[in-house]
Design a protein around this motif. Structure first.
Motif, PDB file in Angstrom:
ATOM      1  N   VAL A   1       2.036  -5.142 -13.028  1.00  0.00           N
ATOM      2  CA  VAL A   1       1.115  -5.240 -11.894  1.00  0.00           C
ATOM      3  C   VAL A   1       1.249  -3.974 -11.045  1.00  0.00           C
ATOM      4  O   VAL A   1       2.367  -3.498 -10.808  1.00  0.00           O
ATOM      5  CB  VAL A   1       1.433  -6.465 -10.996  1.00  0.00           C
ATOM      6  N   ARG A   2       0.092  -3.472 -10.592  1.00  0.00           N
ATOM      7  CA  ARG A   2       0.119  -2.421  -9.559  1.00  0.00           C
ATOM      8  C   ARG A   2       0.134  -3.101  -8.201  1.00  0.00           C
ATOM      9  O   ARG A   2      -0.721  -3.918  -7.900  1.00  0.00           O
ATOM     10  CB  ARG A   2      -1.103  -1.508  -9.666  1.00  0.00           C
ATOM     11  N   VAL A   3       1.117  -2.756  -7.373  1.00  0.00           N
ATOM     12  CA  VAL A   3       1.281  -3.354  -6.051  1.00  0.00           C
ATOM     13  C   VAL A   3       0.891  -2.335  -4.986  1.00  0.00           C
ATOM     14  O   VAL A   3       1.630  -1.377  -4.729  1.00  0.00           O
ATOM     15  CB  VAL A   3       2.729  -3.825  -5.823  1.00  0.00           C
ATOM     16  N   PRO A   4      -0.290  -2.492  -4.357  1.00  0.00           N
ATOM     17  CA  PRO A   4      -0.644  -1.603  -3.240  1.00  0.00           C
ATOM     18  C   PRO A   4       0.222  -1.913  -2.016  1.00  0.00           C
ATOM     19  O   PRO A   4       0.764  -3.016  -1.882  1.00  0.00           O
ATOM     20  CB  PRO A   4      -2.116  -1.963  -2.968  1.00  0.00           C
ATOM     21  N   PHE A   5       0.335  -0.952  -1.109  1.00  0.00           N
ATOM     22  CA  PHE A   5       1.122  -1.141   0.119  1.00  0.00           C
ATOM     23  C   PHE A   5       2.500  -1.741  -0.207  1.00  0.00           C
ATOM     24  O   PHE A   5       2.953  -2.693   0.426  1.00  0.00           O
ATOM     25  CB  PHE A   5       0.369  -2.026   1.109  1.00  0.00           C
ATOM     26  N   SER A   6       3.148  -1.167  -1.201  1.00  0.00           N
ATOM     27  CA  SER A   6       4.416  -1.740  -1.666  1.00  0.00           C
ATOM     28  C   SER A   6       5.544  -1.571  -0.664  1.00  0.00           C
ATOM     29  O   SER A   6       6.639  -2.129  -0.846  1.00  0.00           O
ATOM     30  CB  SER A   6       4.818  -1.097  -2.998  1.00  0.00           C
ATOM     31  N   ASP A   7       5.283  -0.825   0.415  1.00  0.00           N
ATOM     32  CA  ASP A   7       6.267  -0.703   1.484  1.00  0.00           C
ATOM     33  C   ASP A   7       6.139  -1.826   2.508  1.00  0.00           C
ATOM     34  O   ASP A   7       6.904  -1.879   3.475  1.00  0.00           O
ATOM     35  CB  ASP A   7       6.111   0.644   2.198  1.00  0.00           C
ATOM     36  N   VAL A   8       5.190  -2.746   2.311  1.00  0.00           N
ATOM     37  CA  VAL A   8       4.970  -3.867   3.235  1.00  0.00           C
ATOM     38  C   VAL A   8       5.033  -5.173   2.448  1.00  0.00           C
ATOM     39  O   VAL A   8       4.110  -5.478   1.692  1.00  0.00           O
ATOM     40  CB  VAL A   8       3.604  -3.764   3.950  1.00  0.00           C
TER      41      VAL A   8
END
Length: 389
Positions: free
Chosen positions: A144-151
């Protein structure tokens, strides 16, 4: 990579799809180690949520190991993480107010119009849940690609089994927020419609929050038995007049708070539900709201109504008079998963919350279509399906 894809009503298939790549600096790529079928996925399986396209990758409950990161991600390769099903930027008005599921930036502009027309405002992005919510590929896949992975992604210590923490992605915080939205005080009675995963976690949460009496309403014997094992009382709506029973169990007042953990596909042979089902089948009505109608009629005057159950469109025969005349408070919404992650992980690690009791079946990703069919058609025995890519 292999992924579960949607091809129409009751038609999901495991296909080979293009591998994922980092798109934005805050992205991460996760190798999925465990993913689950959610009750909300059945709304997609039944094709009652608009905005799906053939080939969409499903799934929004997943966890795994980080294999690649963008330059602005705070994750590190090799970390184990649980990923919230809500995609949140962390910096908009709503995210700063901890209303993460209302994020203004995670649903791309080109996919906002449909939900803005339907709901008055665009909804936030969600994994694997139609192009109204961004069209993001879901987690019933190898990667899976996780956008906003810093949140939001919750880093899991090594040695903690996936089964213990997987449900931090959705249903555990959803049940917790459902109970929290009831504003429970000592001595309260909380009635919950639906002994599915969210209803059972809501019952567990309500008891932990100090409810004196939790009553779960359903008709599946095994699910009711699970509710009893948590310390709840139960009502089988096929054998009992629910409203009469609730009045007897609350000294004639009604429950202090009610939770609709059923949502838009209520079951049962009541006249209103049969009419709703017919309208939903022919496409002139989106929601079967029988459980919510009952909850509004049952709750005491001045009571609280919590709606974690998913609704997607319009409902009629709505007891608006009861809502107004009884002075009820209503709280609802997609779960602000990022708000609860660390708190609930701590409770799991302290053995205050158990999640593994819910898992009834473990399948390979290749058997996901079988899991969907049984989770829909054999709900008494198939309480929760975990897939291993």
């Amino acid at each position: 990579m292999r992924a579960l894809t949607w091809h129409g009503k009751h038609d999901v298939r495991v296909d080979t799809v293009p591998d994922l790549q980092i798109v934005n600096p805050r992205d991460a790529i996760i190798e999925v180690t465990a993913t689950a079928i959610c009750g909300s996925d059945l709304h997609l399986f039944d094709a009652v949520i608009p905005g799906l396209q053939q080939g969409d990758i499903l799934g929004h409950e997943f966890m795994g190991r980080v294999v690649e990161t963008g330059p602005a991600s705070t994750l590190q390769k090799g970390q184990r993480v649980v990923v919230p099903f809500t995609i949140s930027c962390g910096s908009c008005f709503f995210c700063k107010a901890s209303l993460y599921s209302a994020c203004d930036n995670s649903n791309p502009v080109e996919t906002q119009e449909a939900s803005e027309l339907l709901y008055g405002h665009p909804v936030s992005g969600l994994f694997g849940y139609s192009h109204m919510t961004g069209g993001y590929p879901g987690g019933q896949a190898q990667y899976v690609r996780v956008p906003f992975s810093d949140v939001g992604p919750i880093v899991i210590p090594e040695g903690v089994p996936d089964d213990q923490v997987l449900f931090l992605s959705d249903i555990l915080p959803t049940g917790w927020m459902a109970a929290e939205n009831c504003d429970i005080t000592p001595g309260d009675t909380v009635a919950i419609w639906g002994a599915g995963p969210v209803g059972l976690f809501a019952a567990q949460a309500a008891l932990l929050m100090g409810a004196w009496q939790v009553i779960v309403i359903d008709h599946h014997p095994h699910r009711l038995a699970l509710a009893r094992s948590l310390g709840a009382q139960v009502i089988d709506y096929r054998q009992t007049q629910v409203l009469d029973a609730l009045m007897q169990m609350t000294g004639g007042l009604g429950p202090d708070a009610v939770i609709d953990a059923v949502g838009m596909e209520s079951h049962g042979f009541s006249p209103d539900n049969l009419l709703d089902a017919a309208k939903q089948t022919v496409g002139i009505g989106a929601d079967r709201a029988h459980a919510l109608r009952m909850a509004l009629m049952a709750v005491r005057k001045g009571g609280r109504v919590s709606i974690p159950g998913v609704y997607g469109g319009m409902a009629d025969k709505f007891p608006l008079g009861a809502l107004m005349e009884k002075g009820l408070q209503i709280r609802s919404g997609q779960t602000h998963v990022q708000r609860y992650g660390q708190q609930l992980l701590d409770l799991i690690m302290e053995d205050e919350i158990d999640t593994t009791f819910l898992i009834s079946h473990r399948l390979s990703l290749e058997d996901a279509p079988k899991g969907y069919r049984n989770f829909r058609d054999n709900q008494n025995d198939w309480t929760k399906v975990v897939l291993t890519p």
